[in-house]
Write an enzyme that holds these catalytic residues in place. Structure first.
Site, PDB file in Angstrom:
ATOM      1  N   HIS A 297       0.699  -1.097  -0.094  1.00  0.00           N
ATOM      2  CA  HIS A 297      -0.138  -0.059  -0.176  1.00  0.00           C
ATOM      3  C   HIS A 297       0.898   1.183   0.075  1.00  0.00           C
ATOM      4  O   HIS A 297       0.494   2.048  -0.975  1.00  0.00           O
ATOM      5  CB  HIS A 297      -0.888  -0.071   1.382  1.00  0.00           C
ATOM      6  CG  HIS A 297      -1.878   1.292   1.515  1.00  0.00           C
ATOM      7  ND1 HIS A 297      -3.206   1.277   0.987  1.00  0.00           N
ATOM      8  CD2 HIS A 297      -1.443   2.414   1.884  1.00  0.00           C
ATOM      9  CE1 HIS A 297      -3.650   2.467   1.551  1.00  0.00           C
ATOM     10  NE2 HIS A 297      -2.623   3.179   1.907  1.00  0.00           N
ATOM     11  N   GLU A 298       1.957   1.313   0.865  1.00  0.00           N
ATOM     12  CA  GLU A 298       2.772   2.645   0.914  1.00  0.00           C
ATOM     13  C   GLU A 298       3.554   2.766  -0.355  1.00  0.00           C
ATOM     14  O   GLU A 298       3.732   3.706  -0.917  1.00  0.00           O
ATOM     15  CB  GLU A 298       3.686   2.398   2.071  1.00  0.00           C
ATOM     16  CG  GLU A 298       3.189   2.147   3.538  1.00  0.00           C
ATOM     17  CD  GLU A 298       1.917   3.380   3.766  1.00  0.00           C
ATOM     18  OE1 GLU A 298       2.036   4.459   3.086  1.00  0.00           O
ATOM     19  OE2 GLU A 298       1.081   3.066   4.442  1.00  0.00           O
TER      20      GLU A 298
ATOM     21  N   HIS B 112       1.355   4.174  -3.152  1.00  0.00           N
ATOM     22  CA  HIS B 112       1.268   5.771  -3.280  1.00  0.00           C
ATOM     23  C   HIS B 112       2.573   6.324  -3.984  1.00  0.00           C
ATOM     24  O   HIS B 112       2.375   7.331  -4.633  1.00  0.00           O
ATOM     25  CB  HIS B 112       1.516   6.420  -1.481  1.00  0.00           C
ATOM     26  CG  HIS B 112       0.285   5.994  -0.799  1.00  0.00           C
ATOM     27  ND1 HIS B 112      -1.081   6.662  -1.390  1.00  0.00           N
ATOM     28  CD2 HIS B 112      -0.166   5.630   0.448  1.00  0.00           C
ATOM     29  CE1 HIS B 112      -2.105   6.538  -0.586  1.00  0.00           C
ATOM     30  NE2 HIS B 112      -1.614   5.912   0.271  1.00  0.00           N
TER      31      HIS B 112
ATOM     32  N   TYR C  27      -4.665  14.363  -2.521  1.00  0.00           N
ATOM     33  CA  TYR C  27      -5.091  13.655  -1.604  1.00  0.00           C
ATOM     34  C   TYR C  27      -6.089  14.461  -0.637  1.00  0.00           C
ATOM     35  O   TYR C  27      -6.144  15.029   0.408  1.00  0.00           O
ATOM     36  CB  TYR C  27      -3.894  13.473  -0.334  1.00  0.00           C
ATOM     37  CG  TYR C  27      -3.804  12.277   0.398  1.00  0.00           C
ATOM     38  CD1 TYR C  27      -3.983  11.032  -0.271  1.00  0.00           C
ATOM     39  CD2 TYR C  27      -4.020  12.749   1.773  1.00  0.00           C
ATOM     40  CE1 TYR C  27      -3.900   9.970   0.556  1.00  0.00           C
ATOM     41  CE2 TYR C  27      -4.067  11.615   2.611  1.00  0.00           C
ATOM     42  CZ  TYR C  27      -4.011   9.957   2.099  1.00  0.00           C
ATOM     43  OH  TYR C  27      -3.974   9.138   2.712  1.00  0.00           O
TER      44      TYR C  27
ATOM     45  N   GLU D  77      -6.060   6.606  -2.022  1.00  0.00           N
ATOM     46  CA  GLU D  77      -6.246   5.542  -0.983  1.00  0.00           C
ATOM     47  C   GLU D  77      -6.612   4.064  -1.701  1.00  0.00           C
ATOM     48  O   GLU D  77      -5.955   3.028  -1.250  1.00  0.00           O
ATOM     49  CB  GLU D  77      -7.072   5.998   0.112  1.00  0.00           C
ATOM     50  CG  GLU D  77      -6.403   6.688   1.075  1.00  0.00           C
ATOM     51  CD  GLU D  77      -5.166   5.921   1.655  1.00  0.00           C
ATOM     52  OE1 GLU D  77      -5.333   4.836   2.050  1.00  0.00           O
ATOM     53  OE2 GLU D  77      -4.202   6.465   1.919  1.00  0.00           O
TER      54      GLU D  77
ATOM     55  N   ASP E 285     -10.077  13.579   7.998  1.00  0.00           N
ATOM     56  CA  ASP E 285      -9.337  12.628   7.275  1.00  0.00           C
ATOM     57  C   ASP E 285      -9.255  13.157   5.755  1.00  0.00           C
ATOM     58  O   ASP E 285      -9.677  12.195   4.825  1.00  0.00           O
ATOM     59  CB  ASP E 285     -10.362  11.270   7.159  1.00  0.00           C
ATOM     60  CG  ASP E 285      -9.634  10.061   6.558  1.00  0.00           C
ATOM     61  OD1 ASP E 285      -8.254  10.212   6.418  1.00  0.00           O
ATOM     62  OD2 ASP E 285     -10.393   9.237   6.177  1.00  0.00           O
TER      63      ASP E 285
ATOM     64  N   HIS F  84      -9.709   7.772   3.630  1.00  0.00           N
ATOM     65  CA  HIS F  84      -9.937   6.294   4.173  1.00  0.00           C
ATOM     66  C   HIS F  84     -11.140   5.789   4.613  1.00  0.00           C
ATOM     67  O   HIS F  84     -11.370   4.613   4.782  1.00  0.00           O
ATOM     68  CB  HIS F  84      -8.861   6.173   5.334  1.00  0.00           C
ATOM     69  CG  HIS F  84      -7.537   6.716   5.153  1.00  0.00           C
ATOM     70  ND1 HIS F  84      -6.981   7.814   5.589  1.00  0.00           N
ATOM     71  CD2 HIS F  84      -6.525   5.925   5.225  1.00  0.00           C
ATOM     72  CE1 HIS F  84      -5.599   8.049   5.513  1.00  0.00           C
ATOM     73  NE2 HIS F  84      -5.239   6.578   5.226  1.00  0.00           N
TER      74      HIS F  84
HETATM   75 ZN   LIG Z   1      -2.337   4.994   2.233  1.00  0.00          ZN
END
Ligand SMILES: [Zn+2]
Length: 352
Positions: free
Chosen positions: A166-167, A170, A181, A190, A263, A268
């Protein structure tokens, strides 16, 4: 604020718990929320070509991993502890990060012939043991950074390949032109990271769409937490339901879209909607999800046709255009993509 795998609303809940057994976790969450994340370095074209140093990467695609240890401080990058060709160090987080980056690299290469984050063989950089009881993992524009977790609610973030991928995802999204974002484009950002996270795990395990769990972050909660993972792509809103953390707030359909200023506008939270759309495409097509569903999403992201401020409808239309170009307008792939966006209530504008 750079993207973290743990959404701020979860940490807020944990920070305010008065359960005495979770005192350490609550303190950790409060601290995690206040640690400023190091600023994102500016990556220039010139620097990229210097980073490539190993031009060999083009002919011999192999990961170039560099794992550093922040020794529970907030200083980046930390001390370099394992690079390519070094054997295991015996430090679980270091070795999990190293293996996870390798598995993620293999996934991007096998599935999409992508050579690393920037597609040009740049190094894969990670720092582990960031902060003291730090309850998150994030991508800072240059490297993946992993906390150890507080031990009572969150265990180490390197335990889950879906979190590591996931990281790194990005980074891929950023290299492809980025998705702002905030709001729907942020939720797409996301969601794409969750797609890459889930697919990297499925690829490593050799799973088909119907064998996969479609969970993001399975294994990072301590045993006492009532929950299996941070998010569920197949059934958004069902990943956890816990006294301390509350209930997973993700919607899986536009009728339940959450309007919020928290958020970054629910990046998310509302990512559950495109997450479920991807799951619907993958499960309808069957087989290895990265081969067709994943390819359509990846090609859409990297086609240059997605604006950094794209909303769900624009992204849906772009996936339909990709599927049409790739497989033909009357193909089962196009049917699957159209049905999936309709299934989550983003159908109206999903016309190629
Ligand atoms: Zn993320």
């Amino acid at each position: 604020m750079t993207p973290g795998i743990v959404p701020p609303f979860l940490l807020d809940r944990l920070a305010t718990t008065d359960d005495p057994r979770l005192a350490r976790a609550a303190a950790a969450a409060r601290k995690t929320l206040t640690v400023p994340r190091p600023a994102r370095p500016v990556r220039t074209r010139l620097r990229l070509s210097i980073d490539e140093g190993a031009l060999v990467a083009e002919t011999v695609p192999a990961p170039d991993r560099v794992i550093s240890d922040a020794a529970n401080t907030e200083r980046l990058p930390g001390r370099r502890v394992r690079t390519e060709d070094d054997g295991p160090t015996g430090d679980r987080s270091v070795d999990e990060a190293y293996d996870g980056l390798g598995a993620t690299f293999d996934f991007f290469w096998d599935a999409f012939a992508r050579d690393g984050i920037d597609g040009a063989g740049g190094s894969l950089l990670a720092t582990v043991h960031f902060g003291d009881d730090y309850d998150n993992a994030f991508w800072n524009g240059e490297r993946m950074v992993f906390g150890d977790g507080d031990g009572d609610v969150f265990t180490g973030f390197t335990r889950s390949l879906s979190v590591i991928a996931h990281e790194l995802g990005h980074g891929v999204t950023e290299a492809a032109g980025g998705l702002e974002y905030q709001g729907q484009s942020g939720a797409l950002n996301e969601s794409l990271s969750d797609v890459f996270g889930a697919l990297a795990e499925q690829h490593a395990l050799g799973q088909t769409a119907d064998e996969a769990t479609w969970l993001i972050g399975a294994g990072i909660f301590a045993e006492t937490v009532q929950g299996t993972a941070l998010r569920s792509m197949s059934a958004p809103g069902t990943a956890y339901d816990d006294d301390v953390l509350g209930k997973d707030p993700q919607p899986g359909h536009m009728r339940d879209y959450v309007e919020t200023s928290d958020d970054n506008g629910g990046v998310h939270i509302n990512s559950g909607i495109p997450n479920r759309a991807f799951f619907l495409v993958a499960s309808r097509l069957g087989g290895h999800a990265w081969e067709r569903a994943g390819s359509i999403w990846y090609r859409t992201l990297t086609s240059g046709s997605v604006s950094p401020t794209a909303d769900f409808a624009a992204f849906a239309a772009a996936t339909l255009a990709t599927a049409t170009a790739e497989y033909g307008g009357t193909s089962e792939e196009v049917d699957a993509v159209r049905a999936a966006w309709a299934g989550v209530g983003v159908a109206k504008d999903a016309r190629a």
